[in-house]
Each structure stands twice: as structure tokens, then as C-alpha cells.
Design an enzyme around this catalytic site. Sequence first.
Site, PDB file in Angstrom:
ATOM      1  NE  ARG A 173     -20.629  -3.316   6.521  1.00 53.96           N
ATOM      2  CZ  ARG A 173     -20.215  -3.756   5.158  1.00 53.96           C
ATOM      3  NH1 ARG A 173     -20.490  -3.238   4.390  1.00 53.96           N
ATOM      4  NH2 ARG A 173     -19.614  -5.096   5.214  1.00 53.96           N
TER       5      ARG A 173
ATOM      6  CD  GLU B  17     -18.703  -2.616   9.677  1.00 52.22           C
ATOM      7  OE1 GLU B  17     -17.923  -1.630   9.548  1.00 52.22           O
ATOM      8  OE2 GLU B  17     -18.942  -3.974   9.395  1.00 52.22           O
TER       9      GLU B  17
ATOM     10  CE  LYS C 229      -4.257   1.570   2.348  1.00 52.30           C
ATOM     11  NZ  LYS C 229      -5.064   0.950   3.440  1.00 52.30           N
TER      12      LYS C 229
END
Length: 634
Positions: free
Chosen positions: A412, A384, A298
Site C-alpha cells: 500500500r 501505511e 469486540k
Amino acid sequence: MGAKSVGKSDVLDAYYPLLAKIDDPKDLRQLDYKQLLDLAEEIRKFLIKNVSATGGHLGPNLGVVELTLAMHLVFESPKDPFIFDTGHQSYVHKILTGRAKDFPCLRQKDGLSGYPSRQESAHDWVENSHASTSLSWAEGIAKGIRLRGEKNRTVVAVIGDGALTGGMAWEALDNIAVDEDLPLVIIVNDNGRSYSPTVGGLSRQLSGFRTDPRYEETLNVLRKTLKGAPLIGQPLFELLHGLKAGIKDVLAPQSLFSDLGIKYLGPINGHNLEALAVALQQAKNYGGPIIVHVITQKGKGFKAAEQYSEDLFHSVGKIDDVTGKKLVVDDRKSWTDIFSDEIVKIGRDKENVACITAAMLHPVGLAKFAEEFPERTFDVGIAEQHAVTFAAGLAATGIHPVVAFYSTFLNRAFDQILLDVGMHKAGVTFVLDRSGVTGTDGASHNGMWDVPLLSIVPGLRLAAPRDEQRLRAALRTAVDVDDVPTVIRYSKEKLSQPVPSVKTEGGIDFLKVSHNPRVLIVSYGQFAALALETAKKLESLGFAADVVDPVWALPISSELVELSEKYELVATLEDNLVAGGMGEQLEISSRNPNMCHFGVPRKYLPHASRGELLEQMGLTPEAISQVVFSRLSA
């Protein structure tokens, strides 16, 4: 399409000569290998220059340059659908599909979206900007193509940045595994991170595999030994190399995917274009579901990002394209800063308080709490639903969990809030960062859905503090509630100036008291200042107004109901959906038939700045006062 084109500029031709030739993925096949490598470098420079100027997801896209090039070389988009999870790593895909010229308008009003957008291009199949959904989308599309009798098409799903920590991805994998002939290539973009280092057992499995030296050492011995044998050396090595799945299982147990019944290929160096292209071609030829494990870095190619250990420039504002430093430094504190400070103080005072987040320890401000109370801090990954029911379990033992999410991600886990927390009367506090209209990340990231969703949970208490003092007080109140869930929501914007109350009655703060008022303005949170400005505008039009903040907006208090019945007209202002919001809840309870509600309409908002969206929706003092004036004058 949807984005506002600025035209292919001379700058593109002058500084990015290879990129200037790419209007369609087919153009890549006109380049030789060296040119493709040079193009990769041009794309990195282009991303750093442009995203530094507009803000956006820089780190994830710098990490997938060669991967995206290889995908477009091997597969034929849009015939072969590309599904990106979570969508923020699609910038290179946009560049290669003719949208490089639009990057100066990235994430701006009428400009290029920061996520895939079907309005922009036929190459974008799914406007996916929440994690862990790509595999379900991909399976559905692949099976739909097959049901239509269409041949020679492969669906490609790119999942990474921690998205495999989400349970929905594993539900999809479980279903994909039973369909041996489904033409689906799953690319696991493994950079070991989401916003920050990825957590959980899966991460440890992949990390252990990436770093175990025995696998590569064994292959090196085989390579040196066998390649030296005349005539048969190279073919024999290639044969044994093809058996590397067995070697991996012995040396670095990697049966994770094979146990599911899905073919596994990798790991592949995600910055070696040739290796990627070969692996993806093999995966395409396989003809059934297959996982290609790709190792990427990344932030690759941007020194500032590579040296930054926190999130590798996952998402940036306007920054210097060399140093990576912010160009606009705003020293004002954010709501997150205040929460971060106060929750640490609460942790010192209350040993039963624990904190939970879902792969966003730093963005939601829990890093300081985690540093001081590591044993009371839980990062569950992008999960979540699990976070909420886990919190209910903690609450059942006398612990008071504080669950910190971005507002949009609370959606969610609604079932778990309703039944596991609400029905069990669990004392759990939810802290919702980035609530209300957030703007530039587009429809999916506006925190506008939380109040209507939460308003149907019996007993749930919700506050949107209007300033620092009220945020600190609300947190203190919330962690003392042990028989219902509590919610505190606040904005992405910088902290509001203090908004003092004139008086407090029945738990309601009066922010403005007028002589002979005809109007009551009820507002809370970030809109408290908007309410006061609206009252001034109404005064200039000849109508006096009182302004109140209910402090705890849900459930609607009997005191607020009684107060609303004393005025000729009640106007409610809230930074969330009007439908199901505080205003509508008040209207249901009150006998005052003359109410008007101002907030977010029930529609998906385009990406633009917060100010532009508020003006577009008529959420300005001028627009609101004119509506109220018209109602009173009718």
C-alpha cells in the site's frame, strides 16, 4: 460455489434450531423479535464453537452479530450490496446467507474463505481484506448502479476496526459528500479497536463522544421531564430527540462528519437489535449518503475474549471454546519474538533508533520496545503511506526509523518507498513480518509481492535471514545504513533451525560445498533448508550441487554474478514471486544462460495451509530436483 460443503449436519439442527432454519436472509423475516434475539445468541455460540476449532477472526464477528442481523432485516442483499471493511467481520453475514454448514472447513483448502468471496456467494460483492477501501468500493458501486438507471437499491458499507484511520477512507468521504442523492449508508462500527486500541485524533473524537456523560444525562432529563406531560409529552420528546444533532454539537462536539456535508445518525447501541433496525431503516429512507455510528463490543459474548485486553481475540488459532486457551501450544520462538528482543537491545545501544508501525504494535513485536522507549515509538494507525513518508522525515533529521509491517501491507505504500525514501536516499529500515506464503488468510495476505516491488528501488538493500543468528546480525547491519533504505523480511512460520555456513566468501554464505558440483542452488530466508534438502535429492540422482545464501539478496552482488557463471546450471529458490525476484535479477546480470527459478507463480493463491500451497506449486525437494535433473539430462 467455491467452498466445499459438508452438508447441513444434525448438530446444526440439534444445537442451533433457529439457525438451522436460515438458508437465506429472507428467512429472518419469518421470526418474531424474541426469536431474533435468541438467534443472535445461537450465532454467538456457533461462532465460538466453530472458530475455536478452525481458527479465524473471532472477536470482530462476535461484535457484529446484532448489527449484521439488522442489516439483513432492513436491506435486501444481494440487491442491496454489502461491502465489509476489512472483510474479516463478515462471518455472521456468511452464516445468514446459507453458509453455516460450511464453517467446519473455514480457511481450509477448498473450504470457506475467511473473507468475503465472490466464488462462494452472490451476497459477497467485494473480496475485501485490506483496510480502508470499503468506502471507495461503495461509492463506485452506488454510482455505477445509478448510471445504469436502476432504482430502489442502497449500497451499505461497514467500516470499523480502525479502518477510518486510513487516509483512503477520507479521500472517499470527501467525494461522497458532494453527491447529496447517492443512496449510500455508511455504518461506522465503532469498537474503539483495530488489532489493539485504535490510535489517532479520530479515535479520540469518537471515544470522547462515546464516553461524555453530558449528552446522555441531558437526554435523560428531557426524557423524564417531557414524557410526564399529558398528551403532548411523548410527541414533544420525540421532536426534541430528533434535534439531538444540535445537542451533540454543544455538549460533545461532533461536527466531524457534518462538516463534510454527510448526514450523521447516532451513536446507536450496536447490541440493541431494535434500535439498530430503526436507525438503519431511517438511514435507508433518507435517500442520500448517511453515516450511522454504531457502538459495539469486540468479542462480545465470549468471556475469555471480553477479559483479554490485548486484542479481544481479534484472530485466533485453535482454542478451547470455553477458556479461550490455545489447544496447540508451540513453545518454539517465532521470527517476531527474535525481532522483538533484538530491537529492544538495539534501542538501548542506539539512541537515534525509533520504531513505527501501522495499528499493529503487538502483532509485529514492537510492544516491548514501546514499553521501554515510548517516546521513540509511533503507531500511526492504519496509514501505511503516512508511516513511510513520516519515516523519511525522521531520517532527514538523523533519526533511524525501523518501520515494521506485515509484508502484504507494504504494497500500500510503494510510491512512498520509491520516491520519499528511495529517491531521498533515506536511511530507513523496513521489517516485513509474514513474508512469503502465509496460506490460510488467502490471496491478499500472502507476503509474496514485496521482493519484486522493492527490487526496482535503486540502491535498496534486502535480506531474508535464514535463522536467528542472521536475523539479529541483519538488523544490526541495517540500522547502521544511513544512505539507502534497507529491508529485512521473514516468515510467519516458527523460527528455523540454525543453518550454519561452511564458509563465507565475498559476503556469500556457502551452506553446502560438494566435490565437482555441476549445480549452484541459490536460496535465502525460509527456503535455505529447502535448498539443502534439494541438494541431497540431486546427489541421489547423481548430480552434485553447491548451496549458497547471498545473505543480502538485493541488490545482486558482483560476487554472486561471478559465482553463478562457474556452474553448468543455476537454480534459485525464493519464497516470493519468481517474476521480478532475486533469481530473475541474477539472470539479467549473469552470462550463464542456463538458469531455472523456483518460487511463487504470478497468480492469486487460494487459501490453504502453507505446506499444501508449497506442494501445489512444486516447491518441494522432490519436485525441484526432478526439474533440475531433467534440465541437466536433456
